[in-house]
Design a protein around this motif. Structure first.
Motif, PDB file in Angstrom:
ATOM      1  N   ASP A  72       0.848  -1.199   0.000  1.00 35.36           N
ATOM      2  CA  ASP A  72       0.000   0.000   0.000  1.00 35.36           C
ATOM      3  C   ASP A  72       0.878   1.242   0.000  1.00 35.36           C
ATOM      4  O   ASP A  72       1.431   1.633   1.023  1.00 35.36           O
ATOM      5  CB  ASP A  72      -0.915  -0.005   1.227  1.00 35.36           C
ATOM      6  CG  ASP A  72      -1.849   1.214   1.252  1.00 35.36           C
ATOM      7  OD1 ASP A  72      -1.874   1.958   0.255  1.00 35.36           O
ATOM      8  OD2 ASP A  72      -2.533   1.399   2.270  1.00 35.36           O
ATOM      9  N   GLU A  73       0.998   1.866  -1.182  1.00 31.35           N
ATOM     10  CA  GLU A  73       1.838   3.057  -1.282  1.00 31.35           C
ATOM     11  C   GLU A  73       1.214   4.275  -0.614  1.00 31.35           C
ATOM     12  O   GLU A  73       1.844   5.327  -0.538  1.00 31.35           O
ATOM     13  CB  GLU A  73       2.126   3.351  -2.761  1.00 31.35           C
ATOM     14  CG  GLU A  73       2.969   2.281  -3.423  1.00 31.35           C
ATOM     15  CD  GLU A  73       3.388   2.664  -4.821  1.00 31.35           C
ATOM     16  OE1 GLU A  73       2.949   3.736  -5.294  1.00 31.35           O
ATOM     17  OE2 GLU A  73       4.155   1.900  -5.437  1.00 31.35           O
ATOM     18  N   GLY A  74       0.003   4.141  -0.137  1.00 33.63           N
ATOM     19  CA  GLY A  74      -0.627   5.230   0.592  1.00 33.63           C
ATOM     20  C   GLY A  74      -0.444   5.112   2.091  1.00 33.63           C
ATOM     21  O   GLY A  74      -0.878   5.977   2.849  1.00 33.63           O
ATOM     22  N   SER A  75       0.212   4.040   2.531  1.00 32.80           N
ATOM     23  CA  SER A  75       0.393   3.829   3.965  1.00 32.80           C
ATOM     24  C   SER A  75       1.496   4.725   4.505  1.00 32.80           C
ATOM     25  O   SER A  75       2.182   5.436   3.753  1.00 32.80           O
ATOM     26  CB  SER A  75       0.710   2.358   4.248  1.00 32.80           C
ATOM     27  OG  SER A  75       1.961   1.990   3.676  1.00 32.80           O
ATOM     28  N   GLU A  76       1.714   4.674   5.795  1.00 32.84           N
ATOM     29  CA  GLU A  76       2.693   5.541   6.438  1.00 32.84           C
ATOM     30  C   GLU A  76       4.104   5.256   5.917  1.00 32.84           C
ATOM     31  O   GLU A  76       4.472   4.120   5.646  1.00 32.84           O
ATOM     32  CB  GLU A  76       2.657   5.350   7.953  1.00 32.84           C
ATOM     33  CG  GLU A  76       3.557   6.321   8.706  1.00 32.84           C
ATOM     34  CD  GLU A  76       3.433   6.169  10.206  1.00 32.84           C
ATOM     35  OE1 GLU A  76       4.146   6.879  10.930  1.00 32.84           O
ATOM     36  OE2 GLU A  76       2.618   5.324  10.646  1.00 32.84           O
ATOM     37  N   VAL A  77       4.895   6.326   5.786  1.00 30.88           N
ATOM     38  CA  VAL A  77       6.270   6.219   5.317  1.00 30.88           C
ATOM     39  C   VAL A  77       7.197   5.983   6.501  1.00 30.88           C
ATOM     40  O   VAL A  77       7.172   6.732   7.481  1.00 30.88           O
ATOM     41  CB  VAL A  77       6.688   7.500   4.560  1.00 30.88           C
ATOM     42  CG1 VAL A  77       8.182   7.479   4.265  1.00 30.88           C
ATOM     43  CG2 VAL A  77       5.897   7.632   3.270  1.00 30.88           C
TER      44      VAL A  77
END
Length: 214
Positions: A72-77
């Motif tokens: 999930d590239e929208g998850s936290e970095v």
């Protein structure tokens, strides 16, 4: 038996001659860049390839993220890597910041300038700064990991302890780097210089500006 022996001998000589001619043709057709000098431990290209060590102006960079959820590239970095590109093509070379600090709920769409290409050692070549987040006494000061470009070796090398400089500002005229932060005593100004080898930074002064009493 003599005629048979003579025929076998002639056939062997013809085979050996053909094999030698074939080897000569292969060596003549083989490009010089594929010839190698070898020993027991190492194989070395006999022709230096300039693409192996590109000049600084051929480098560009792009940001890659380490996400908490890999799918999930929208998850936290969780981390940031700066990928080096040469002539627009990605290389296997990347640069990472120190552990990110002071950046809660970080996502890829946060408007953060993750890297800068300042000339931090004043030699005329741009170097590389990677943003690490916010630190200092109150955790609201910017700090960076630094990599300096070496024009002789055509490589970047990391600068030890550069993360200690908060909010760095580069003075080309004085050839100094200044850091600024506030503590309980006032505004602290630290001045750094490069050592004689140009490899390390050295703290040369620290001043504290106190607020005047009203």
């Amino acid at each position: 038996m003599k005629p048979v022996f003579s025929i076998l001998t002639l056939a062997f000589l013809l085979f050996a001659a053909c094999t030698e001619n074939k080897k000569q043709v292969q060596n003549e057709e083989q490009p010089e860049s594929e010839l190698f000098d070898t020993d027991d431990e190492q194989t070395t290209d006999a022709v230096e390839n300039d693409n192996d060590k590109p000049t600084r102006d051929r480098y560009s960079f792009r940001v890659a993220y380490d996400f908490a959820d890999e799918e999930d590239e929208g998850s936290e970095v969780l981390g940031v890597n700066i990928i080096a590109c040469v002539n627009g093509k990605e290389t296997d070379k990347s640069f990472s910041s120190a552990e990110l600090m002071g950046l809660p709920s970080l996502h890829a769409d946060n408007e953060i300038k993750w890297y800068r290409e300042d000339d931090i050692n004043f030699d005329g070549d741009p170097d590389l700064l990677i943003y690490c987040g916010m630190g200092g006494p109150s955790f609201d000061d910017d700090f960076y990991t630094a990599y300096v470009w070496n024009p002789d070796t055509r490589e970047f090398f990391s600068v030890d302890d550069f993360e200690n400089i908060l909010n760095p500002v580069f003075d080309r005229d004085e050839k100094t780097i200044k850091g600024f932060y506030n503590d309980e005593d006032g505004r602290v100004i630290e001045t750094y210089r490069w050592d004689e080898d140009g490899k390390r930074i050295e703290l040369v002064s620290r001043q504290t500006q106190t607020e005047p009493d009203n």
